[in-house]
Design an enzyme around this catalytic site. Sequence first.
Site, PDB file in Angstrom:
ATOM      1  N   SER A 177      53.267  46.927  27.700  1.00 55.13           N
ATOM      2  CA  SER A 177      52.723  45.889  26.804  1.00 55.13           C
ATOM      3  C   SER A 177      53.768  44.816  26.513  1.00 55.13           C
ATOM      4  CB  SER A 177      52.299  46.515  25.470  1.00 55.13           C
ATOM      5  OG  SER A 177      51.196  47.357  25.650  1.00 55.13           O
ATOM      6  N   GLY A 185      44.017  44.893  32.357  1.00 58.00           N
ATOM      7  CA  GLY A 185      43.211  44.382  31.243  1.00 58.00           C
ATOM      8  C   GLY A 185      44.038  43.505  30.313  1.00 58.00           C
ATOM      9  N   ARG A 204      35.055  46.135  33.269  1.00 54.47           N
ATOM     10  CA  ARG A 204      35.528  46.164  31.877  1.00 54.47           C
ATOM     11  C   ARG A 204      35.003  44.958  31.092  1.00 54.47           C
ATOM     12  NH1 ARG A 204      41.701  47.965  31.837  1.00 54.47           N
ATOM     13  NH2 ARG A 204      41.159  48.281  29.638  1.00 54.47           N
ATOM     14  N   ASP A 260      46.275  55.237  24.538  1.00 52.51           N
ATOM     15  CA  ASP A 260      46.597  55.434  25.961  1.00 52.51           C
ATOM     16  C   ASP A 260      47.114  56.844  26.256  1.00 52.51           C
ATOM     17  OD1 ASP A 260      45.831  52.852  26.460  1.00 52.51           O
ATOM     18  OD2 ASP A 260      47.856  52.030  26.384  1.00 52.51           O
TER      19      ASP A 260
HETATM   20  C1  S3P Z   1      47.233  47.006  25.186  1.00 51.04           C
HETATM   21  C2  S3P Z   1      46.280  47.332  24.270  1.00 51.04           C
HETATM   22  C3  S3P Z   1      45.386  48.498  24.415  1.00 51.04           C
HETATM   23  C4  S3P Z   1      45.931  49.495  25.423  1.00 51.04           C
HETATM   24  C5  S3P Z   1      46.384  48.831  26.684  1.00 51.04           C
HETATM   25  C6  S3P Z   1      47.488  47.833  26.380  1.00 51.04           C
HETATM   26  C7  S3P Z   1      48.048  45.796  24.959  1.00 51.04           C
HETATM   27  O1  S3P Z   1      44.121  48.062  24.859  1.00 51.04           O
HETATM   28  O2  S3P Z   1      44.958  50.467  25.717  1.00 51.04           O
HETATM   29  O3  S3P Z   1      46.864  49.768  27.601  1.00 51.04           O
HETATM   30  O4  S3P Z   1      49.089  45.640  25.636  1.00 51.04           O
HETATM   31  O5  S3P Z   1      47.677  44.997  24.090  1.00 51.04           O
HETATM   32  P1  S3P Z   1      42.971  47.558  23.846  1.00 51.04           P
HETATM   33  O6  S3P Z   1      43.453  46.357  23.170  1.00 51.04           O
HETATM   34  O7  S3P Z   1      41.781  47.259  24.722  1.00 51.04           O
HETATM   35  O8  S3P Z   1      42.717  48.714  22.926  1.00 51.04           O
END
Ligand code: S3P
Length: 429
Positions: A24, A95, A123, A316
């Site tokens: 992240s 994502g 997604r 996660d």
């Molecule tokens: C993340 C937020 C989470 C997490 C993803 C990384 C991020 O997702 O599951 O692996 O870096 O902001 P969500 O915001 O969809 O919960």
Amino acid sequence: MSSLKLKTKVKSLRGEITVPGDKSISHRSVMFGSIAHGETIVTNFLPGEDCLSTISCFRKLGVTIKEDGEKLRISGNGYSGLTEPKEILDVGNSGTTIRLLLGILAGRPFHSSLVGDQSIGKRPMTRVTVPLSKMGAAIDGRNNGCYTPISVRGGSLAPIHYELPVASAQVKSSLILAGLQADGESTIIEPVETRDHTERMIRWFGGEIKKDHNVIKVKGGQKLTGTEIHVPGDISSAAFFLVAGAILPESEIVLKNVGLNPTRTGIIEVMEKMGADLEIVQQNQSQFEPAGDLVVRTSNLKGTVIEGKLIPKLIDEIPIIALLASQAEGVTVIKDAEELKVKETNRIDTVVHELQKLGVSIVATDDGMIINGKCKLMGGQVSSHGDHRIGMMLSIAALLCDDEVQLDQSEAISVSYPNFFTHLDKLSR
Ligand code: S3P
């Protein structure tokens, strides 16, 4: 797609490793380096597939990024330094890349097209495209803007007052990145607090963001300045070895420089509640994120209930927590985790299905799963289904199996932990 014979019948795990940089924070370091003015130097960057997708997108947007393994040098020219891409922006499996990038592109006066892999294509994107459209961006995509391919024509943005319908750091961050370009102050309200790396990073780049519990306020038109970032180790990667050390006999693992941001440490809270022999031996504040060294030893574990506000702090880690629970005495119930259905795979279904194949007594519920410990694991043919965290969880499960375990689609692991098997080999006895 590669199939791998996994290591089984491991006696114990012993030694020390430094897990790779946080995914992240690595994504955000590229994004903020690109929209800031001046040079940003990033060390301990995670060179996993997801973060490489982020680099590739920002290069297509005209940003110069020099990459040397775990070190990056990014030359940012502010939001207005981004230029219309001549090619399609491919986010791969990530994502975080697509949702945060949409927030940036929403305010840019040009056209871009975004695609990703098969998993990204399933997604939901309306969680960001709807509020970003309300701010003034022209966004469209397959199925009324819900799925990739997505096209954006950005422009002037109005500030937004928005209550997030789901607890999602990706949605929150996307709106903050759009809010930084809006004409006025935006207010974003989270139902439950989620990871706050974006908020911390804005301040580290010299910007201002207000946070009062779940209410975030950010003003548009701020100038961010390039800086140095040292990315702490990823607690979500460390989680695989935290669990492995607790469930294998005669084990002791030291994990160095793991990020300990309180919005991410749910795995530690749960392991402590389950009775794990886990210690934080040294803690330090590295720049804008706390980090420390952890030691885990073989543990006598008991089942627990995981629910509510804790879920976003370990979202996660639920696949590996399911395996942990299978080795604890009694029942573990995971609730309020419907978001698992829209991760890289439907992680309620994939975790339950793959662990059942290895002999775990686990059932899916509408918003989580129920696991009965303590299970003896068998061998079998399993698959990551293209999901890195499922692949790593199954590789740890295999260590406890007496019979052969074959993992299909093992290549997915390089999304977040390219040297996972090197670390596993180093620790195995
Ligand atoms: C993340 C937020 C989470 C997490 C993803 C990384 C991020 O997702 O599951 O692996 O870096 O902001 P969500 O915001 O969809 O919960």
